[in-house]
Design a protein around this motif. Structure first.
Motif, PDB file in Angstrom:
ATOM      1  N   VAL A 210       0.827  -1.210   0.000  1.00 30.87           N
ATOM      2  CA  VAL A 210       0.000   0.000   0.000  1.00 30.87           C
ATOM      3  C   VAL A 210       0.861   1.260   0.000  1.00 30.87           C
ATOM      4  O   VAL A 210       0.587   2.218  -0.717  1.00 30.87           O
ATOM      5  CB  VAL A 210      -0.960   0.001   1.205  1.00 30.87           C
ATOM      6  N   ARG A 211       1.923   1.276   0.790  1.00 33.14           N
ATOM      7  CA  ARG A 211       2.742   2.484   0.921  1.00 33.14           C
ATOM      8  C   ARG A 211       4.010   2.465   0.080  1.00 33.14           C
ATOM      9  O   ARG A 211       4.511   3.534  -0.290  1.00 33.14           O
ATOM     10  CB  ARG A 211       3.099   2.705   2.396  1.00 33.14           C
ATOM     11  N   ASN A 212       4.561   1.296  -0.213  1.00 29.93           N
ATOM     12  CA  ASN A 212       5.785   1.229  -1.010  1.00 29.93           C
ATOM     13  C   ASN A 212       5.430   1.203  -2.494  1.00 29.93           C
ATOM     14  O   ASN A 212       5.463   0.161  -3.151  1.00 29.93           O
ATOM     15  CB  ASN A 212       6.608   0.001  -0.627  1.00 29.93           C
ATOM     16  N   LEU A 213       5.071   2.382  -3.019  1.00 25.17           N
ATOM     17  CA  LEU A 213       4.610   2.521  -4.395  1.00 25.17           C
ATOM     18  C   LEU A 213       5.306   3.698  -5.068  1.00 25.17           C
ATOM     19  O   LEU A 213       5.742   4.638  -4.391  1.00 25.17           O
ATOM     20  CB  LEU A 213       3.096   2.762  -4.436  1.00 25.17           C
ATOM     21  N   PRO A 214       5.370   3.688  -6.421  1.00 28.36           N
ATOM     22  CA  PRO A 214       5.827   4.885  -7.125  1.00 28.36           C
ATOM     23  C   PRO A 214       4.897   6.054  -6.814  1.00 28.36           C
ATOM     24  O   PRO A 214       3.700   5.841  -6.541  1.00 28.36           O
ATOM     25  CB  PRO A 214       5.729   4.487  -8.602  1.00 28.36           C
ATOM     26  N   PRO A 215       5.384   7.300  -6.847  1.00 31.88           N
ATOM     27  CA  PRO A 215       4.558   8.437  -6.442  1.00 31.88           C
ATOM     28  C   PRO A 215       3.309   8.637  -7.285  1.00 31.88           C
ATOM     29  O   PRO A 215       2.319   9.194  -6.810  1.00 31.88           O
ATOM     30  CB  PRO A 215       5.512   9.637  -6.569  1.00 31.88           C
TER      31      PRO A 215
END
Length: 252
Positions: A210-215
């Motif tokens: 959920v949080r470790n994603l491309p911007p």
């Protein structure tokens, strides 16, 4: 840039629900003495090659622009069922970019057709279609990501033992693809599976899809919110961290 979050606007009800889900997940993880989700798996060092998206760009630079990245790969069984029994199989990928921001992609065994890519489907063989199940949003558009079988790659077999054996004797590959809700899969890269990591390294891995994603990319829908709380509780019970700040280590 701070990665996007799937957490809904904070309210007392939402906060209480999030706390309850996180605590329940942590309690179950302690009982299991390990991961709550997909506890049985094998982890490997890998490499991710991005060719670029064919056709219209997705708007996500990491998918649209060619590149070559170190990766960590984990194949797992969801329940897990014994041996080669059918199970919801999992594939977790961590891409390590030059800026030190991890991109965590978690996909589950599913069908390739539009109506089936939203459903986790049990199967025996680790070679097959894996999709994100939950959708992502890039601006107003929705998209799904997948890892598909490479017809020129060695078969991964029907058990974690055969997966490990395939990695010892060859370099298994999976094709990375993107699609809309009803469109065809568009291959944009591949992931290669290399040397197996130790049992200790596998146990230390902690992913945050959920949080470790491309911007440019964000998850959407109530399933994403539930997944966020569940993974947080599982990591908390294990004393693990998602390393959202961007560790480039092979294991985190």
């Amino acid at each position: 840039m701070t990665p996007p979050t799937a957490t809904p606007p904070a309210s007392p009800t939402v906060e209480r629900a999030a706390t309850a889900v996180e605590r329940a997940s942590a309690a179950l993880s302690r009982l299991r003495r390990g991961r709550l989700l997909h506890p049985a798996g094998r982890s490997f060092a890998g490499e991710m090659m991005i060719w670029g998206t064919p056709g219209p760009p997705t708007g996500v630079g990491l998918l649209d622009d060619p590149g070559r990245y170190r990766a960590t790969v984990r194949l797992s069984k969801g329940t897990p069922t014994p041996g080669s029994w059918p199970d919801v199989l999992g594939l977790a990928l961590r891409l390590h970019d030059d800026a030190g921001r991890p991109f965590d992609l978690l996909v589950s065994s599913s069908g390739a057709a539009p109506l089936l890519r939203n459903l986790p489907l049990p199967r025996r063989c680790f070679t097959g279609t894996y999709s994100t199940i939950m959708c992502y949003r890039v601006g107003p558009r929705r998209l799904w990501l997948a890892a598909l079988a490479d017809p020129d790659s060695v078969n991964l077999g029907r058990s974690l033992a055969t997966v490990a054996a395939a990695a010892r004797t060859d370099t298994p590959r999976l094709v990375l693809a993107v699609a809309s809700a009803v469109g065809p899969w568009r291959p944009f890269g591949q992931v290669s599976i290399g040397t197996q990591l130790s049992t200790e390294e596998d146990a230390a891995l902690a992913f945050d899809p959920v949080r470790n994603l491309p911007p440019e990319l964000r998850v959407a829908g109530p399933l994403a919110w539930l997944r966020e709380q569940t993974y947080r509780g599982s990591r908390r019970a294990r004393g693990a961290s998602a390393q959202s700040g961007g560790s480039t280590a092979t294991t985190v």
